[in-house]
Design an enzyme around this catalytic site. Structure first.
Site, PDB file in Angstrom:
ATOM      1  N   ASP A  15       7.900   3.848 -10.373  1.00 45.92           N
ATOM      2  CA  ASP A  15       8.703   3.646  -9.159  1.00 45.92           C
ATOM      3  C   ASP A  15      10.196   3.591  -9.433  1.00 45.92           C
ATOM      4  OD1 ASP A  15       7.095   4.080  -7.110  1.00 45.92           O
ATOM      5  OD2 ASP A  15       6.748   2.003  -6.546  1.00 45.92           O
ATOM      6  N   GLY A  40       0.841  -1.205   0.000  1.00 42.76           N
ATOM      7  CA  GLY A  40       0.000   0.000   0.000  1.00 42.76           C
ATOM      8  C   GLY A  40       0.871   1.247   0.000  1.00 42.76           C
ATOM      9  N   GLY A  73       2.687   3.764   1.374  1.00 42.85           N
ATOM     10  CA  GLY A  73       3.196   4.011   2.718  1.00 42.85           C
ATOM     11  C   GLY A  73       3.728   5.420   2.901  1.00 42.85           C
ATOM     12  N   ARG A  88       3.956  13.288  -8.487  1.00 43.82           N
ATOM     13  CA  ARG A  88       4.043  12.318  -9.579  1.00 43.82           C
ATOM     14  C   ARG A  88       2.748  12.318 -10.367  1.00 43.82           C
ATOM     15  NH1 ARG A  88       6.233   6.368  -8.284  1.00 43.82           N
ATOM     16  NH2 ARG A  88       4.258   5.979  -7.236  1.00 43.82           N
ATOM     17  N   ASP A 143       4.390  -5.023  -7.326  1.00 42.28           N
ATOM     18  CA  ASP A 143       3.743  -3.757  -6.960  1.00 42.28           C
ATOM     19  C   ASP A 143       4.344  -2.597  -7.753  1.00 42.28           C
ATOM     20  OD1 ASP A 143       5.897  -4.661  -5.117  1.00 42.28           O
ATOM     21  OD2 ASP A 143       5.859  -2.572  -4.502  1.00 42.28           O
ATOM     22  N   GLY A 175       7.145   7.669   6.247  1.00 44.23           N
ATOM     23  CA  GLY A 175       6.226   8.311   5.314  1.00 44.23           C
ATOM     24  C   GLY A 175       6.861   9.434   4.506  1.00 44.23           C
TER      25      GLY A 175
HETATM   26  P1  AMP Z   1       9.149   0.773  -3.131  1.00 48.49           P
HETATM   27  O1  AMP Z   1      10.352  -0.069  -2.864  1.00 48.49           O
HETATM   28  O2  AMP Z   1       9.431   2.222  -3.295  1.00 48.49           O
HETATM   29  O3  AMP Z   1       8.290   0.225  -4.222  1.00 48.49           O
HETATM   30  O4  AMP Z   1       8.292   0.713  -1.785  1.00 48.49           O
HETATM   31  C1  AMP Z   1       7.773  -0.478  -1.255  1.00 48.49           C
HETATM   32  C2  AMP Z   1       6.753  -0.163  -0.200  1.00 48.49           C
HETATM   33  O5  AMP Z   1       7.372   0.502   0.917  1.00 48.49           O
HETATM   34  C3  AMP Z   1       5.625   0.725  -0.640  1.00 48.49           C
HETATM   35  O6  AMP Z   1       4.463   0.269  -0.013  1.00 48.49           O
HETATM   36  C4  AMP Z   1       6.041   2.081  -0.135  1.00 48.49           C
HETATM   37  O7  AMP Z   1       4.945   2.954   0.049  1.00 48.49           O
HETATM   38  C5  AMP Z   1       6.699   1.727   1.183  1.00 48.49           C
HETATM   39  N1  AMP Z   1       7.689   2.730   1.628  1.00 48.49           N
HETATM   40  C6  AMP Z   1       8.890   3.010   1.072  1.00 48.49           C
HETATM   41  N2  AMP Z   1       9.522   3.970   1.760  1.00 48.49           N
HETATM   42  C7  AMP Z   1       8.712   4.322   2.797  1.00 48.49           C
HETATM   43  C8  AMP Z   1       8.790   5.274   3.883  1.00 48.49           C
HETATM   44  N3  AMP Z   1       9.845   6.055   4.045  1.00 48.49           N
HETATM   45  N4  AMP Z   1       7.750   5.318   4.738  1.00 48.49           N
HETATM   46  C9  AMP Z   1       6.669   4.528   4.595  1.00 48.49           C
HETATM   47  N5  AMP Z   1       6.545   3.630   3.613  1.00 48.49           N
HETATM   48  C10 AMP Z   1       7.536   3.511   2.715  1.00 48.49           C
HETATM   49 MG    MG Z   2       6.766   0.734  -5.180  1.00 48.07          MG
END
Ligand code: AMP
Ligand code: MG
Length: 486
Positions: free
Chosen positions: A262, A90, A92, A176, A252, A126
């Site tokens: 991403d 989700g 995050g 974005r 994802d 976040g």
């Molecule tokens: P990604 O590797 O960018 O595709 O992120 C994988 C998951 O981790 C996604 O659900 C992101 O929203 C969550 N995420 C990445 N960085 C953060 C962060 N600093 N705080 C909260 N969620 C994060």
């Molecule tokens: Mg991602």
């Protein structure tokens, strides 16, 4: 005088989906927003007024401190296979403000990334750091200029707050813009935790948003699967043709619209090597350059699995339909790749031996560590100097075969050369250039990044001023590593 409007024209079709698909979530306000970069041409396409966006009020929206008129902010729920392991994810650290309807009637998600915690944040803060958000801005815009489907970047603002990563970094928020944020992982989430009716509403929504023509199809959900497969086959072929390595092709991070999404540990390959991996967390090379087509097929198979209840009432029949569709992917990919490679070599027509001509060139590049982009560039401009590969007998023989092959097509040499110019970028976002731009930016000097962005905006111009940007990094830049989750 009436006050100028920003031009927000937001719709919120995602909120009409079942409530379990998302959580209403506003961005968390930041201390002191400052605009670092704004994408003027993109703003204009979206119907947004650049002057107003740059004003205090406009920047407040880009920072998440103010909600624009018509927005219903939310965080989307999704799941995903991360390096092969299934997990709930989700948004995050992102919220969807809404869908901007452009003056031409197109619909784009407007998402703030780094906008604060959401119910899906797990242990994350976040937030996002300035360097990685500018990195996404630079590379996504470079991809767009290379004519590769991608999410876009409208703006980056700093928050005036620090984020803690390996070190303390300036915090930032990226705006974005995407055809949508529907992912393979969105279907995985609904398939795992929703009802079949939820799944049907998601599939219908996806069809309506991205794939007109389903009404005429005998089986609209098979049509959906086939169209997603087609778009990924075209997309991944384009990545391979320019040497782009996504770095984290989790399910994802695969958008159903066919856009690249991403930008984390992604990077462009220098020396040609199918085993190239940049991401520090990709220990086993799952997402190596040469493995990307295979992984795309694997991800699409996960997508197909989620559709089974919609494909046929009979389970076995459904599996058969899904398998038949998935088995098309590798041929479709190969067809796109081969067509692109022919263009890179100036070939208009098709001959059976073209593939071995291409493979032999790639093998030579691999053997002599030829730079992928610059080898094709040198072939285009018939300037094979300074490169180890071009001094060999092997290359001389290959060159003769290639010239003979060019001679066997009707098109004149000039037409063939034009095709090569249009198919072989002179400029890619070289890792050392991107790093230099980010280092300066984090110190408050944005001029290096601005020059880089200008050069990257016309990768096929082959203009003399660009030549400097095609030079390779010094030996100290190896091995290059990129980092995720920043
Ligand atoms: P990604 O590797 O960018 O595709 O992120 C994988 C998951 O981790 C996604 O659900 C992101 O929203 C969550 N995420 C990445 N960085 C953060 C962060 N600093 N705080 C909260 N969620 C994060
Ligand atoms: Mg991602």
């Amino acid at each position: 005088m009436t006050k100028m409007e920003t031009g927000w024209n937001l719709d919120n079709s995602y909120t009409h989906l079942p409530e379990s698909f998302f959580t209403r979530q506003s961005p968390t306000a930041v201390r002191s927003p400052k605009l670092i970069i704004l994408n003027d041409p993109l703003a204009a396409t979206l119907g947004l007024n650049v002057q107003v966006l740059q004003s205090k009020e406009g920047v407040a929206v880009l920072a998440g401190n103010q909600i624009p008129k018509g927005a219903l902010p939310l965080a989307q729920a999704y799941a995903g296979h991360q390096f092969g392991n299934f997990t709930m994810l989700g948004d995050g650290r992102a919220v969807l403000l809404g869908e901007q309807i452009t003056p031409l009637g197109a619909r784009f998600d407007i998402q703030l990334k780094g906008s604060g915690r959401t119910p899906y944040s797990r242990r994350g803060d976040g937030r996002a750091a300035l360097g990685p958000m500018l990195r996404e801005y630079i590379i996504s815009e470079a991809m767009h200029a290379l004519d590769i489907a991608t999410t876009r970047s409208l703006a980056v603002v700093t928050s005036g707050e620090s984020v803690i990563r390996e070190s303390e970094q300036p915090g930032a928020i990226l705006t974005r813009v995407a055809a949508s944020h529907l992912r393979v992982g969105t279907f995985q989430y609904i398939s795992e935790w929703g009802t079949v009716e939820d799944l049907r509403s998601l599939a219908d929504y996806t069809l309506q948003r991205h794939f007109p023509g389903a009404d005429a199809a005998e089986n609209p959900y098979l049509f959906l699967l086939q169209e997603v497969i087609k778009r990924q086959a075209a997309l991944i072929a384009k990545w391979q043709l320019v040497g782009f390595i996504h770095g984290v092709m989790n399910t994802d991070n695969m958008a159903l619209s066919g856009e690249t999404i991403d930008y984390g540990p992604c990077a462009f390959m220098d020396a040609y090597d199918p085993g190239t991996v940049f991401s520090s967390i990709d220990m086993r090379g799952r997402y190596a350059y040469g493995n990307q087509p295979h992984i795309a097929g694997w991800n699409l198979a996960r997508f197909a699995e989620t559709l089974l209840p919609l494909l046929h009432a009979n389970g076995e029949q459904a599996v058969k339909i899904a398998q038949d569709a998935i088995s098309e992917f590798s041929d479709l990919y190969h067809y796109n790749w081969l067509a692109g490679m022919r263009a890179k070599l100036g070939l208009f027509n098709e001959e059976l031996q073209d593939e071995s001509l291409i493979e032999d060139l790639l093998n030579m590049m691999h053997k002599y560590r030829g730079d992928y982009t610059n080898t094709f560039r040198a072939l285009t401009f018939d300037a094979p100097k300074d490169m180890e590969l071009f001094g060999t007998t092997e290359f001389a023989q290959w060159h003769e075969r290639w010239q003979a092959r060019l001679g066997r097509q009707q098109e004149a040499k000039a037409a063939s050369n034009q095709l090569m110019r249009n198919s072989n970028p002179g400029i890619i976002p070289r890792n050392h250039r991107v790093e230099a731009a980010l280092e300066a930016a984090v110190q408050g000097d944005y001029s290096v990044m601005e020059r880089l962005l200008a050069v990257l905006s016309t990768p096929y111009a082959h203009s003399p001023e660009q030549a400097d940007y095609s030079t390779l990094p010094g030996p100290s830049a190896y091995p290059y590593r990129t980092f995720c989750g920043t």
